[in-house]
Design a protein around this motif. Structure first.
Motif, PDB file in Angstrom:
ATOM      1  N   MET A  10      16.647  20.580  74.301  1.00  0.00           N
ATOM      2  CA  MET A  10      16.410  20.457  73.428  1.00  0.00           C
ATOM      3  C   MET A  10      16.586  19.991  72.637  1.00  0.00           C
ATOM      4  N   PRO A  11      16.503  18.906  72.217  1.00  0.00           N
ATOM      5  CA  PRO A  11      16.830  17.696  70.752  1.00  0.00           C
ATOM      6  C   PRO A  11      16.974  18.569  69.138  1.00  0.00           C
ATOM      7  N   ARG A  12      18.312  18.490  68.686  1.00  0.00           N
ATOM      8  CA  ARG A  12      18.518  19.104  67.516  1.00  0.00           C
ATOM      9  C   ARG A  12      18.386  17.793  66.282  1.00  0.00           C
ATOM     10  N   ASN A  13      18.375  18.773  65.321  1.00  0.00           N
ATOM     11  CA  ASN A  13      18.461  18.120  64.260  1.00  0.00           C
ATOM     12  C   ASN A  13      19.662  17.069  63.746  1.00  0.00           C
ATOM     13  N   PRO A  14      19.807  16.360  63.563  1.00  0.00           N
ATOM     14  CA  PRO A  14      20.764  15.232  62.852  1.00  0.00           C
ATOM     15  C   PRO A  14      22.245  15.938  62.768  1.00  0.00           C
ATOM     16  N   LEU A  15      23.110  16.215  62.275  1.00  0.00           N
ATOM     17  CA  LEU A  15      23.796  16.923  61.637  1.00  0.00           C
ATOM     18  C   LEU A  15      23.624  16.935  59.482  1.00  0.00           C
ATOM     19  N   PHE A  16      24.155  15.788  59.740  1.00  0.00           N
ATOM     20  CA  PHE A  16      23.612  15.897  58.013  1.00  0.00           C
ATOM     21  C   PHE A  16      22.246  14.428  57.967  1.00  0.00           C
ATOM     22  N   SER A  17      21.333  15.401  57.107  1.00  0.00           N
ATOM     23  CA  SER A  17      19.843  14.909  57.266  1.00  0.00           C
ATOM     24  C   SER A  17      20.137  12.981  56.462  1.00  0.00           C
ATOM     25  N   THR A  18      19.291  12.439  56.944  1.00  0.00           N
ATOM     26  CA  THR A  18      19.454  10.769  56.271  1.00  0.00           C
ATOM     27  C   THR A  18      17.800  10.734  54.903  1.00  0.00           C
ATOM     28  N   TYR A  19      17.166  12.217  54.795  1.00  0.00           N
ATOM     29  CA  TYR A  19      15.849  12.382  54.214  1.00  0.00           C
ATOM     30  C   TYR A  19      17.080  11.739  52.723  1.00  0.00           C
ATOM     31  N   ARG A  20      15.885  10.664  51.726  1.00  0.00           N
ATOM     32  CA  ARG A  20      17.069  10.046  51.076  1.00  0.00           C
ATOM     33  C   ARG A  20      16.263  11.540  49.366  1.00  0.00           C
ATOM     34  N   THR A  21      15.593  11.941  50.126  1.00  0.00           N
ATOM     35  CA  THR A  21      14.962  12.996  48.657  1.00  0.00           C
ATOM     36  C   THR A  21      15.855  14.628  49.037  1.00  0.00           C
ATOM     37  N   GLY A  22      16.476  14.736  47.697  1.00  0.00           N
ATOM     38  CA  GLY A  22      17.442  16.122  47.885  1.00  0.00           C
ATOM     39  C   GLY A  22      17.175  16.997  48.380  1.00  0.00           C
ATOM     40  N   GLU A  23      15.877  17.487  48.322  1.00  0.00           N
ATOM     41  CA  GLU A  23      15.576  18.640  48.674  1.00  0.00           C
ATOM     42  C   GLU A  23      15.106  19.042  50.229  1.00  0.00           C
ATOM     43  N   ASN A  24      15.111  17.600  51.042  1.00  0.00           N
ATOM     44  CA  ASN A  24      14.393  17.275  52.565  1.00  0.00           C
ATOM     45  C   ASN A  24      15.603  17.239  52.846  1.00  0.00           C
ATOM     46  N   ARG A  25      16.417  16.369  51.958  1.00  0.00           N
ATOM     47  CA  ARG A  25      18.236  15.926  52.445  1.00  0.00           C
ATOM     48  C   ARG A  25      18.347  17.657  52.850  1.00  0.00           C
ATOM     49  N   VAL A  26      18.840  17.949  52.436  1.00  0.00           N
ATOM     50  CA  VAL A  26      19.372  19.686  51.686  1.00  0.00           C
ATOM     51  C   VAL A  26      19.078  20.460  52.908  1.00  0.00           C
ATOM     52  N   THR A  27      17.612  20.928  52.972  1.00  0.00           N
ATOM     53  CA  THR A  27      16.969  21.934  53.936  1.00  0.00           C
ATOM     54  C   THR A  27      17.193  21.338  55.566  1.00  0.00           C
ATOM     55  N   SER A  28      17.220  19.969  55.754  1.00  0.00           N
ATOM     56  CA  SER A  28      17.286  19.458  56.892  1.00  0.00           C
ATOM     57  C   SER A  28      19.029  19.872  57.365  1.00  0.00           C
ATOM     58  N   SER A  29      19.541  20.190  56.682  1.00  0.00           N
ATOM     59  CA  SER A  29      21.081  19.671  56.417  1.00  0.00           C
ATOM     60  C   SER A  29      22.075  21.820  56.898  1.00  0.00           C
ATOM     61  N   THR A  30      21.084  22.331  55.777  1.00  0.00           N
ATOM     62  CA  THR A  30      21.422  23.695  56.267  1.00  0.00           C
ATOM     63  C   THR A  30      21.018  23.494  57.769  1.00  0.00           C
ATOM     64  N   MET A  31      19.711  23.820  57.932  1.00  0.00           N
ATOM     65  CA  MET A  31      18.875  23.784  58.850  1.00  0.00           C
ATOM     66  C   MET A  31      19.769  23.412  60.450  1.00  0.00           C
ATOM     67  N   ALA A  32      20.333  22.154  60.521  1.00  0.00           N
ATOM     68  CA  ALA A  32      21.626  21.387  61.125  1.00  0.00           C
ATOM     69  C   ALA A  32      22.627  22.489  61.312  1.00  0.00           C
TER      70      ALA A  32
END
Length: 332
Positions: free
Chosen positions: A1-23
């Protein structure tokens, strides 16, 4: 199963923080994630996760063991302090998310915010049914970081190096995003901005300059000290065109202070007409809303070789409480 990138490249802070936490959660032991969430929410009760049972009795047989899993954890993340304080999009959005818990007793909704304390209205959770209310759980980034630090620094815990690294990096991300502290004051390098403020009661900078959310006061680092005058932030205008026409438009819209400032900047030669600048309107030095420290905070920052160094070359964040108690920058 593909995983989320470790630390997201989203530019929006909210999306970046959420994605990185989930990763990070995805890459560490689920039982540890459960422990961190339970600790950070002040003991939310046992969260349903994967369960392991020996000698499970069924109607027809007694298998040696059973591993079972059925749970759903929803996450709603805000990176702005006070996002749920008033009635508005944040509150209605949270109610909509809470409805996802209906019909699934294993589901939980975790609301993660940088607020230093749980919003007072959160215990009522108006507009959410009582069968759901107890499964909507608030936690702060600081609570989650504190729970994480307790685990990784506990010598009695066997935490793998990869897990330790991931959790430290996640805390560093929260810190870099300004989510762990309740800093309310920005201090800017201000050799020319300090005298401008004393004359204009404003800070003028390049357009679209970024500042953290939740700031209340503004200070100036000039002449090797943090000046003892901390202005109250009135309004922040990320980009203002400095023309007489624009000043009149602001005046017609009721923004008299900003219109007067534009006129002063152009007519008194502070900025060329036609410039676009960021503008922060501030309380004046003698305004009751301005905090007077009584004496400047002396910079004692030095390099590794012992050479004096500026406390900030751009902008740094701290709090009014620390500034009021500090005599030197090393105490901040």
């Amino acid at each position: 199963m593909p995983r989320n990138p470790l630390f997201s490249t989203y530019r929006t802070g909210e999306n970046r923080v959420t994605s990185s936490t989930m990763a990070v959660f995805e890459r560490i032991d689920l039982a540890l994630v459960q422990e961190l969430l339970e600790t950070a929410t002040g003991g939310a009760g046992e969260l349903p996760t994967v369960s392991f049972h020996n000698q499970v009795t069924t109607d027809e047989a007694v298998p040696d063991a059973r591993i079972s899993a059925r749970f759903t954890w929803w996450f709603e993340t805000k990176t702005t302090r006070g996002a749920y304080t008033g009635e508005g999009h944040g509150r209605s959005q949270l109610r909509a998310h809470a409805r996802q818990l209906d019909g699934d007793p294993s589901a939980r909704l975790f609301v993660l915010t940088p607020d230093p304390a749980r919003p007072t209205w959160f215990t009522q959770l108006d507009g959410i049914g009582p069968h759901v209310r107890d499964r909507v759980l608030w936690l702060s980034f600081r609570d989650l970081a504190t729970a994480t630090e307790a685990v990784v620094t506990n010598p009695a815990r066997l935490v793998g190096e990869q897990t330790r690294f991931l959790l430290y990096e996640l805390i560093a991300l929260y810190e870099a995003e300004g989510l762990l502290t309740s800093d309310d004051t920005v201090i800017v390098a201000a050799r020319s901005a300090w005298p401008e403020y004393q004359r204009l009661a404003a800070y003028v900078c390049q357009p679209e300059r970024s500042f953290r959310e939740g700031l209340t006061h503004f200070g100036f680092y000039a002449d090797g000290v943090i000046q003892p005058v901390l202005a109250r932030i009135r309004t922040h205008h990320p980009a203002v065109l400095l023309t007489h026409e624009e000043a009149e438009r602001y005046r017609a819209d009721g923004h008299t202070e900003l219109a007067q400032l534009i006129g002063a900047l152009v007519e008194e030669g502070y900025r060329p007409e036609g410039n676009s600048n960021g503008v922060i309107l501030l309380s004046a030095p003698d305004d009751p809303d301005t905090v007077q420290l009584g004496k400047p905070v002396i910079n004692d920052t030095v390099t590794a070789s012992g050479r004096p160094w500026a406390w900030t070359l751009g902008q740094r964040y701290t709090s009014l409480d620390r500034l009021k108690a500090a005599a030197r920058t090393s105490e901040l």
